[in-house]
Design an enzyme around this catalytic site. Structure first.
Site, short mmCIF file in Angstrom:
data_model
loop_
_atom_site.label_atom_id
_atom_site.label_comp_id
_atom_site.label_asym_id
_atom_site.label_seq_id
_atom_site.Cartn_x
_atom_site.Cartn_y
_atom_site.Cartn_z
N ARG A 159 2.01 -12.17 -0.58
CA ARG A 159 0.47 -12.62 -0.07
C ARG A 159 0.28 -13.73 -0.69
NH1 ARG A 159 -1.58 -8.55 4.05
NH2 ARG A 159 0.16 -7.26 4.09
N ASP A 195 -9.45 -9.72 9.02
CA ASP A 195 -8.72 -8.54 8.74
C ASP A 195 -9.52 -7.29 9.09
OD1 ASP A 195 -6.65 -6.96 7.89
OD2 ASP A 195 -7.66 -6.62 5.92
N TYR A 227 -1.69 -3.46 -6.99
CA TYR A 227 -1.18 -4.40 -5.57
C TYR A 227 -2.19 -4.27 -4.63
CZ TYR A 227 1.81 -7.51 -3.06
OH TYR A 227 2.42 -8.61 -2.20
N CYS A 270 0.68 -7.88 11.51
CA CYS A 270 1.13 -8.27 13.13
C CYS A 270 0.39 -9.52 13.49
CB CYS A 270 0.79 -7.20 14.00
SG CYS A 270 1.72 -5.64 13.74
N SER A 330 -1.34 -3.90 10.24
CA SER A 330 -1.16 -4.85 9.09
C SER A 330 0.21 -5.75 9.52
CB SER A 330 -0.80 -4.17 7.80
OG SER A 330 -1.98 -3.45 7.58
N LYS A 381 -9.59 -2.26 1.90
CA LYS A 381 -9.13 -1.17 2.78
C LYS A 381 -9.94 0.00 2.26
CE LYS A 381 -5.94 -3.62 4.76
NZ LYS A 381 -6.04 -4.25 6.03
N ARG A 404 0.86 -1.21 0.03
CA ARG A 404 -0.02 -0.03 -0.11
C ARG A 404 1.16 1.25 0.00
NH1 ARG A 404 -1.89 0.79 4.38
NH2 ARG A 404 -1.38 -1.21 5.53
N HIS A 426 -10.64 -2.46 12.01
CA HIS A 426 -9.38 -3.29 11.00
C HIS A 426 -9.22 -4.72 12.17
CE1 HIS A 426 -5.25 -3.45 9.41
NE2 HIS A 426 -6.07 -4.03 8.95
O1 SAT Z 1 -2.32 -4.70 0.92
S1 SAT Z 1 -3.58 -4.67 1.61
O2 SAT Z 1 -3.97 -3.37 2.44
O3 SAT Z 1 -4.58 -5.20 1.55
C1 SAT Z 1 -3.02 -5.47 3.17
C2 SAT Z 1 -2.80 -4.64 4.44
O4 SAT Z 1 -2.01 -3.85 4.64
O5 SAT Z 1 -3.27 -5.17 5.59
MN MN Z 2 -5.17 -5.57 7.06
#
Ligand code: SAT
Ligand code: MN
Length: 623
Positions: free
Chosen positions: A402, A303, A225, A278, A276, A234, A84, A254
């Site tokens: 991922r 998530d 991405y 963690c 994110s 998000k 991100r 979140h």
């Molecule tokens: O790339 S994402 O935003 O989907 C993953 C994350 O940062 O939790």
């Molecule tokens: Mn996340």
């Protein structure tokens, strides 16, 4: 045919698409973006297979060895497009104050003027996919619909795994139903006859991830991405949904959601916010360790949680997503066996390494396979050997590599994960990644104290976002990059929830603050984490049941050593003290950081949080 031809381009909308606003919007966007063709996704398996094959032909996907990893693919992104982009993410509310000090802001008219020329012709030479999806069980009163227009087939197939995507969405949408329009382009138009020279088209120079909360629109330019491109996640489920929740009296968080069932068959539901990368996925799929016979943990979500107060006085949560977009490196059968089992088949991997026998590999897997492979193709398509890694430090998989996989692959999936009513939440957990200061677990004595704990959460940054790693930043509620409005108004919204629920006369969910990541003087993690977190979860349940007394600290109620179930784990009282002790000097410094944090958030900051800080400071001084 039920829509006009736009500039020579036939909309070709299927007859079952009857929503007038949708048809008009697709026509407008096609006229703006000028794709070569329009593809209406129906979400079928045949369509998924066709698009995956098309991605294989284009070189974006590599089909993995079906004997090793059936139905699975590997995509490797452009090295400039791996996470991100928070500094390119904007909340364009009419008033700057409504985006608040933690979001990038531009006024909507200026942003529209900026994006207009970028989107003009941005899909030339490409197909525009129309991707209808539901965030949440189709037709649930907590769910919302989005439609993403994208020139990336990679996005379309990921959305099939991550959301309830397809034809059935149009039935819910009907003639005049509401949806969130999500515009996405990789920002790499092709001239007439030009072919892609890369398997991951994107715009290395220009990226914009833009939200207009008042009109509920998302416009994403230049990246293919993750959260930049899978706009249901998000962008819709957190940034836009948090503003909807504020206006409508619910929460978009979140958070993972898990169910935990005792040997007696009593079931509890917990929602946990962590930044994110963690370990939300790991926690949501936790396997209880030795000493917890008969206990069961089941996953509702890993998530995001949408949570609504209900007339029965409880808060009900749904997982708006239908799949997991999780961090691969570090995942193995020791850290997360349920996750590894989920990845056996029908997975899209992004930026992991390729083995010589056509399977995938990432750092951390050596703990399963008993060693590191002699040779791999790394995420950038280069030869990788242990010797090369030693010499150059090159990682086989990108640290933010991922997997995308449907929730139904998860052997620990909760039977109610798709229940339109959601599950009742008994406790909230807030946890950052802190090597010092914050103890393993404490329980807030009041709702206000819990909101304080969440509002002042800090975390060492991870590879999930572009930028420096390991720096402590305040990440309130793990929502810093995801809150679609002014953070202090968001705190107030959480505080208001207490009174909303009190009116219906029920017990509020408890709030706990956790930190799995404390390190000792040698820099090693002290708490074993992963499945052993069950021990902390069990103490929380004992607190819910009134069966653990705990001990008052200046930062909530902490467990006493004897209150944790230690069967099967060698963890002595000295080690326990290392992860639970409160260091007065460190906390004095920590509270200075809370002060600075609150100064940044001064506009509309609830007075109650300042009063809570004063009370904590007083207790600390008295220590
Ligand atoms: O790339 S994402 O935003 O989907 C993953 C994350 O940062 O939790
Ligand atoms: Mn996340």
């Amino acid at each position: 045919m039920n829509a006009p031809t736009m500039q020579g381009l036939n909309l070709n909308a299927p007859a079952y698409v009857k929503n007038a606003r949708l048809l008009a919007w697709v026509a407008d966007m096609a006229a703006l973006c000028k794709p070569d063709s329009i593809f209406w996704c129906d979400g079928s398996q045949a369509e998924y297979d066709q698009l995956c094959q098309q991605l294989v032909n284009a070189g974006t996907f590599k089909k993995l060895n079906p004997a090793k990893r059936p139905g699975s693919f590997l995509a490797c992104s452009d090295p400039s497009d791996v996470a991100r982009v928070e500094d390119r993410t904007y909340i364009c509310s009419a008033q700057k104050e409504d985006a608040g000090p933690t979001n990038n802001w531009m006024n909507p008219a200026d942003m529209r003027a900026t994006l207009q020329p970028l989107f003009d012709g941005c899909m030339k030479g490409r197909t525009m996919y129309v991707v209808p999806f539901s965030m949440g069980p189709l037709g649930s009163h907590i769910a919302h619909i989005g439609v993403e227009l994208t020139d990336s087939a990679y996005v379309a197939v990921n959305q099939k795994l991550m959301t309830r995507m397809g034809k059935a969405v149009y039935d819910v949408l009907g003639v005049d139903g509401e949806f969130v329009p999500c515009m996405h382009t990789v920002g790499a138009p092709l001239a007439a006859g030009e072919k892609d020279t890369t398997s991951w088209p994107c715009n290395a120079k220009t990226k914009y991830i833009v939200h207009y909360p008042e009109t509920r629109e998302i416009w994403s330019y230049g990246s293919g991405y993750g959260g930049n491109a899978l706009l249901g996640k998000k962008c819709l489920a957190l940034r836009i949904a948090s503003t909807m929740g504020r206006n409508q009296g619910w929460l978009a968080e979140h958070m993972l959601i898990l169910g935990v069932t005792s040997p007696e068959g009593k079931k509890y539901h917990v929602a946990g916010a962590f930044p994110s990368a963690c370990g939300k996925t790991n926690f949501s799929m936790l396997v209880p360790p030795a000493g917890f016979d008969g206990w069961k943990v089941t996953t509702i979500g890993d998530d995001i949680a949408w949570i609504k107060p209900h007339a029965d006085g409880k808060m009900y949560a749904i997982n708006p997503e239908a799949g997991y977009f999780g961090v691969a490196p570090g995942t193995n059968t020791l850290t997360n066996p349920n996750c590894m089992a989920s990845l056996d088949k029908d997975v899209i991997f992004t930026n992991v390494a390729l083995t010589d026998d056509g399977d995938v590999w990432w750092e951390g897997m050596e703990k399963d396979t008993g060693g590191v492979p002699d040779h791999l193709i790394d995420w950038q398509g280069k030869d990788w050997t242990p010797a090369i890694a030693k010499e150059t430090g090159a990682k086989a998989a990108h640290p933010n590599a991922r997997f995308t996989v449907g929730a139904t692959n998860n052997p620990a999936l909760d039977s109610a994960w798709d229940d339109p009513a959601g599950v009742p939440i008994d406790a909230f957990i807030f946890g950052g990644r802190r090597s010092t200061t914050v103890p393993l677990v404490t329980e807030a004595r009041t709702w206000m104290e819990g909101v304080y704990m969440a509002a002042t959460m800090g975390s060492e940054t991870t590879a999930a976002a572009f930028g420096a790693q390991g720096v402590v930043r305040r990440d309130p509620f793990a929502m810093l990059p995801f809150c679609g409005y002014n953070m202090s108004d968001y705190f107030q919204h959480w505080l208001d929830m207490e009174h909303k629920l009190e009116e219906s006369g029920h017990t509020l969910p408890k709030i706990f603050c956790v930190n799995w990541f404390r390190k000792d003087e040698a820099g090693k993690f002290v708490w074993p984490g992963y499945g052993e977190n069950m021990r902390v979860l069990k103490w929380m349940i004992d607190r819910i049941e009134g069966q653990a007394q705990g001990a008052d600290t200046m930062f909530g109620v902490a467990p006493q050593y004897a209150e944790i179930t230690w069967t099967g784990l060698d963890f002595n009282e000295a080690q326990f003290n290392t992860v639970t002790s409160i260091d007065k000097a460190a906390w004095t410094e920590e509270l200075k950081l809370h002060t600075a944090h609150f100064e940044q958030l001064a506009y509309h900051l609830p007075q109650g949080l300042l009063d809570t800080k004063a009370a904590i400071e007083k207790r600390l001084a008295d220590m």
